[in-house]
Design an enzyme around this catalytic site. Structure first.
Site, PDB file in Angstrom:
ATOM      1  N   LYS A   1       0.658  -0.911  -0.627  1.00 25.90           N
ATOM      2  CA  LYS A   1      -0.168   0.006   0.066  1.00 25.90           C
ATOM      3  C   LYS A   1       0.957   1.462   0.114  1.00 25.90           C
ATOM      4  O   LYS A   1       1.365   1.733   1.104  1.00 25.90           O
ATOM      5  CB  LYS A   1      -1.104   0.200   1.314  1.00 25.90           C
ATOM      6  CG  LYS A   1      -2.036  -0.962   0.847  1.00 25.90           C
ATOM      7  CD  LYS A   1      -2.922  -1.120   2.262  1.00 25.90           C
ATOM      8  CE  LYS A   1      -3.846  -2.671   2.325  1.00 25.90           C
ATOM      9  NZ  LYS A   1      -4.801  -2.410   3.931  1.00 25.90           N
TER      10      LYS A   1
ATOM     11  N   GLY B   1      -7.886  -4.260   1.435  1.00 26.02           N
ATOM     12  CA  GLY B   1      -9.108  -4.094   2.204  1.00 26.02           C
ATOM     13  C   GLY B   1      -8.238  -3.918   3.863  1.00 26.02           C
ATOM     14  O   GLY B   1      -7.301  -3.994   3.874  1.00 26.02           O
TER      15      GLY B   1
ATOM     16  N   SER C   1      -3.260  -6.404  10.431  1.00 20.69           N
ATOM     17  CA  SER C   1      -1.833  -7.686  10.293  1.00 20.69           C
ATOM     18  C   SER C   1      -2.441  -8.842  11.398  1.00 20.69           C
ATOM     19  O   SER C   1      -3.045  -9.745  11.638  1.00 20.69           O
ATOM     20  CB  SER C   1      -0.563  -8.171  10.155  1.00 20.69           C
ATOM     21  OG  SER C   1      -0.251  -6.999  10.589  1.00 20.69           O
TER      22      SER C   1
ATOM     23  N   LYS D   1      -5.894   6.080   2.047  1.00 13.72           N
ATOM     24  CA  LYS D   1      -6.361   5.718   3.808  1.00 13.72           C
ATOM     25  C   LYS D   1      -5.598   5.501   4.942  1.00 13.72           C
ATOM     26  O   LYS D   1      -5.572   6.532   5.655  1.00 13.72           O
ATOM     27  CB  LYS D   1      -7.579   4.571   4.191  1.00 13.72           C
ATOM     28  CG  LYS D   1      -6.822   3.423   4.243  1.00 13.72           C
ATOM     29  CD  LYS D   1      -6.224   2.845   5.142  1.00 13.72           C
ATOM     30  CE  LYS D   1      -5.414   1.222   5.143  1.00 13.72           C
ATOM     31  NZ  LYS D   1      -4.223   1.074   5.866  1.00 13.72           N
TER      32      LYS D   1
ATOM     33  N   SER E   1      -2.932   0.366  14.024  1.00 15.51           N
ATOM     34  CA  SER E   1      -2.688   0.348  12.641  1.00 15.51           C
ATOM     35  C   SER E   1      -1.487   1.365  13.083  1.00 15.51           C
ATOM     36  O   SER E   1      -1.478   2.022  13.369  1.00 15.51           O
ATOM     37  CB  SER E   1      -3.718   1.740  12.202  1.00 15.51           C
ATOM     38  OG  SER E   1      -2.835   2.373  11.275  1.00 15.51           O
TER      39      SER E   1
ATOM     40  N   ASN F   1       0.077   3.695  10.890  1.00 14.94           N
ATOM     41  CA  ASN F   1      -0.525   5.209  10.737  1.00 14.94           C
ATOM     42  C   ASN F   1      -0.813   5.932  11.787  1.00 14.94           C
ATOM     43  O   ASN F   1      -0.975   6.724  12.050  1.00 14.94           O
ATOM     44  CB  ASN F   1      -1.347   5.325   9.279  1.00 14.94           C
ATOM     45  CG  ASN F   1       0.472   4.834   8.275  1.00 14.94           C
ATOM     46  OD1 ASN F   1       0.599   5.301   8.039  1.00 14.94           O
ATOM     47  ND2 ASN F   1       0.014   3.342   7.401  1.00 14.94           N
TER      48      ASN F   1
HETATM   49  N1  LIG Z   1       0.590  -4.686   8.398  1.00 16.27           N
HETATM   50  C1  LIG Z   1      -0.841  -4.573   8.314  1.00 16.27           C
HETATM   51  O1  LIG Z   1      -1.276  -4.790   8.870  1.00 16.27           O
HETATM   52  C2  LIG Z   1      -0.896  -4.299   6.717  1.00 16.27           C
HETATM   53  C3  LIG Z   1      -1.762  -4.990   5.693  1.00 16.27           C
HETATM   54  C4  LIG Z   1      -1.699  -4.681   5.052  1.00 16.27           C
HETATM   55  C5  LIG Z   1      -1.118  -4.108   3.774  1.00 16.27           C
HETATM   56  N2  LIG Z   1       0.191  -4.265   4.025  1.00 16.27           N
HETATM   57  C6  LIG Z   1       0.911  -3.628   3.731  1.00 16.27           C
HETATM   58  O2  LIG Z   1       2.020  -4.385   2.957  1.00 16.27           O
HETATM   59  C7  LIG Z   1       3.523  -3.519   2.879  1.00 16.27           C
HETATM   60  C8  LIG Z   1       4.337  -4.373   4.436  1.00 16.27           C
HETATM   61  O3  LIG Z   1       3.672  -4.583   5.651  1.00 16.27           O
HETATM   62  P1  LIG Z   1       4.596  -4.762   6.374  1.00 16.27           P
HETATM   63  O4  LIG Z   1       3.571  -4.601   7.465  1.00 16.27           O
HETATM   64  O5  LIG Z   1       4.451  -6.595   6.012  1.00 16.27           O
HETATM   65  O6  LIG Z   1       5.670  -3.945   7.141  1.00 16.27           O
HETATM   66  P2  LIG Z   1       6.818  -4.557   7.821  1.00 16.27           P
HETATM   67  O7  LIG Z   1       8.188  -3.732   7.910  1.00 16.27           O
HETATM   68  O8  LIG Z   1       7.216  -5.990   8.841  1.00 16.27           O
HETATM   69  O9  LIG Z   1       7.245  -6.096   6.655  1.00 16.27           O
HETATM   70  C9  LIG Z   1       8.409  -4.789   5.382  1.00 16.27           C
HETATM   71  C10 LIG Z   1       8.818  -5.639   4.491  1.00 16.27           C
HETATM   72  O10 LIG Z   1       9.358  -5.405   3.044  1.00 16.27           O
HETATM   73  C11 LIG Z   1      10.682  -6.315   3.257  1.00 16.27           C
HETATM   74  N3  LIG Z   1      12.172  -5.115   2.033  1.00 16.27           N
HETATM   75  C12 LIG Z   1      11.781  -4.149   1.704  1.00 16.27           C
HETATM   76  N4  LIG Z   1      12.252  -3.360   1.229  1.00 16.27           N
HETATM   77  C13 LIG Z   1      12.502  -5.334   0.215  1.00 16.27           C
HETATM   78  C14 LIG Z   1      13.513  -5.685  -0.360  1.00 16.27           C
HETATM   79  N5  LIG Z   1      14.260  -4.390  -0.611  1.00 16.27           N
HETATM   80  N6  LIG Z   1      13.236  -6.642  -0.634  1.00 16.27           N
HETATM   81  C15 LIG Z   1      12.868  -7.481   0.101  1.00 16.27           C
HETATM   82  N7  LIG Z   1      12.181  -7.299   0.739  1.00 16.27           N
HETATM   83  C16 LIG Z   1      12.416  -5.656   1.456  1.00 16.27           C
HETATM   84  C17 LIG Z   1      11.582  -6.273   4.717  1.00 16.27           C
HETATM   85  O11 LIG Z   1      12.544  -6.556   4.666  1.00 16.27           O
HETATM   86  C18 LIG Z   1      10.401  -6.468   5.583  1.00 16.27           C
HETATM   87  O12 LIG Z   1      10.526  -7.918   5.550  1.00 16.27           O
HETATM   88  C19 LIG Z   1       3.353  -2.352   2.660  1.00 16.27           C
HETATM   89  O13 LIG Z   1       2.633  -1.452   1.968  1.00 16.27           O
HETATM   90  C20 LIG Z   1       1.957  -2.335   3.910  1.00 16.27           C
HETATM   91  O14 LIG Z   1       1.321  -1.062   3.847  1.00 16.27           O
HETATM   92  C21 LIG Z   1       0.567  -4.087   5.891  1.00 16.27           C
HETATM   93  O1  LIG Z   2      -0.749  -0.536  10.195  1.00 16.34           O
HETATM   94  P1  LIG Z   2      -1.289  -0.109   8.958  1.00 16.34           P
HETATM   95  O2  LIG Z   2      -1.388   1.765   9.669  1.00 16.34           O
HETATM   96  O3  LIG Z   2       0.015   0.180   8.083  1.00 16.34           O
HETATM   97  O4  LIG Z   2      -2.438  -0.379   8.269  1.00 16.34           O
HETATM   98  C1  LIG Z   2      -2.646  -2.094   7.956  1.00 16.34           C
HETATM   99  C2  LIG Z   2      -3.381  -2.215   6.829  1.00 16.34           C
HETATM  100  O5  LIG Z   2      -3.033  -1.187   6.028  1.00 16.34           O
HETATM  101  C3  LIG Z   2      -4.631  -1.941   7.336  1.00 16.34           C
HETATM  102  O6  LIG Z   2      -5.291  -2.544   6.561  1.00 16.34           O
END
Ligand SMILES: NC(=O)c1ccc[n+]([C@@H]2O[C@H](COP(=O)([O-])OP(=O)(O)OC[C@H]3O[C@@H](n4cnc5c(N)ncnc54)[C@H](O)[C@@H]3O)[C@@H](O)[C@H]2O)c1
Ligand SMILES: O=P(O)(O)OC[C@H](O)CO
Length: 323
Positions: A94, A122, A126, A177, A240, A242
């Site tokens: 995202k 959506g 996590s 968002k 969240s 953010n």
């Molecule tokens: N955590 C949530 O609830 C959630 C839910 C939906 C979407 N997202 C989206 O998912 C994405 C990841 O978020 P997250 O929560 O897992 O963050 P996080 O910080 O836990 O993980 C990010 C991951 O990306 C990896 N990464 C970064 N650069 C990289 C590269 N060059 N090559 C390979 N891996 C690389 C990191 O090693 C890490 O494992 C974000 O865009 C976030 O908005 C997160």
């Molecule tokens: O923890 P955030 O703020 O990156 O939000 C996680 C997800 O995008 C929620 O759907």
């Protein structure tokens, strides 16, 4: 028709999914995919002992769950493998690219024009997923067959999966968002009350739609799970990251301290830069995002941001809306 009442897959052959990015979201998506008894799930990170080529070998799906800053690098790494054009690429990031202003799905499509691209997004915090709580999400693609294949893969008795044909809108709902969640954290951190929160979230949606439709999204997508649904989840949850940024700033903490405490990905920080740049270039009104931007740059206090939103020129509620 898929029967998921007991996690059954009545019409599904075994499939392999390789997930790139073992952060909290990649790990949660691996857990969700493992609900499917027909799925072989591989979770790969840069620290994995096997190569990326080995991890994606024979995979029907490759899912990217890396943070925005890792998308370009992941594309480069994947381009160095021999991934066949039949592999369905799913993106769950995202964010927006700081240079090109492209969404992740647009970047993946530019690099792999022959592969079907699916966006998964959506209201999916996590930590709730990790606790096995029920949720719903969206898989979106211009390739309906690919979206439905991803839908069958992830549908389970803890996840209801909807498909749609607007990947850009689905992606931008989850991306934009995040900026509004920072504002929502400020609102709650300052204890501004339920009226203020309702006003903020209601006005946030048309702001997201104005930018989203400019970038090619369909307005109606923002009223679905990936838009309003994710806005509500993220702006109302202390889970969240953010939201936590806005909340921390409202408590008078400096941004670097707030980010050090969170110690995880906060996509809204970079997204607001792109969002405000587009809004400036295109003269699109984004008052909430502008205040978030000024706040993150230390140009105003949280209280001044609230005051600036209230003191704006009076206007008709729907005068410049798209709907
Ligand atoms: N955590 C949530 O609830 C959630 C839910 C939906 C979407 N997202 C989206 O998912 C994405 C990841 O978020 P997250 O929560 O897992 O963050 P996080 O910080 O836990 O993980 C990010 C991951 O990306 C990896 N990464 C970064 N650069 C990289 C590269 N060059 N090559 C390979 N891996 C690389 C990191 O090693 C890490 O494992 C974000 O865009 C976030 O908005 C997160
Ligand atoms: O923890 P955030 O703020 O990156 O939000 C996680 C997800 O995008 C929620 O759907």
């Amino acid at each position: 028709m898929i029967n998921t009442a007991r996690g059954d897959r009545v019409d599904m052959a075994p499939v392999t999914i390789a997930i790139i990015g073992a952060g909290v979201w990649g790990a949660a998506l691996a857990r969700l995919a493992r609900q499917n008894p027909q799925a072989i799930v591989r979770l790969w990170s840069r620290r994995s002992p096997e190569s990326l080529a080995e991890a994606i070998g024979g995979a029907n799906f490759v899912l990217s769950a890396v943070s925005m800053k890792g998308v370009s690098d992941s594309i480069t790494r994947l381009a160095a493998t021999e991934m066949p054009p039949s592999t369905v690429l799913i993106t769950a990031t995202k964010g927006l690219d700081a240079q090109s202003h492209q969404t992740p799905s647009q970047m993946w499509h530019s690099a792999f024009p022959q592969n079907p691209i699916v966006v998964l997004s959506g209201p999916n915090l996590s930590q709730e997923i990790e606790h096995g709580l029920p949720a719903a999400t969206v898989v979106a693609s211009y390739d309906q067959g690919a979206a439905e294949a991803a839908q069958r893969l992830f549908a389970s008795n803890v996840l209801r999966v909807y498909a749609n044909l607007d990947p850009i809108g689905t992606e931008l709902g989850g991306t934009l968002k995040n900026v509004m969640a920072i504002a929502a954290g400020v609102c709650d951190g300052l204890q501004l009350g339920t009226n203020a929160k309702a006003a903020l979230l209601t006005r946030a949606l048309p702001e997201m739609i104005r930018i989203g439709t400019h970038l090619g999204a369909q307005a109606e997508t923002f009223f679905g799970l990936a838009g309003l649904g994710d806005l509500l989840a993220t702006c109302n949850s202390a889970l969240s990251r953010n939201y936590q940024v806005g909340y921390g700033l409202a408590q008078g903490k400096p941004l670097d301290r707030v980010l050090a405490e969170i110690h995880s990905t906060v996509e809204g920080i970079n997204t607001v830069e792109v969002l405000v740049a587009i809004a400036r270039e295109q003269q699109i009104p984004v008052p909430i995002a502008r205040q978030v931007h000024r706040l993150l740059h230390g140009q105003i206090t949280p209280q001044q941001a609230v005051r600036a939103l209230i003191d704006r020129d009076l206007k008709q509620e729907f005068e410049d809306e798209l709907l």
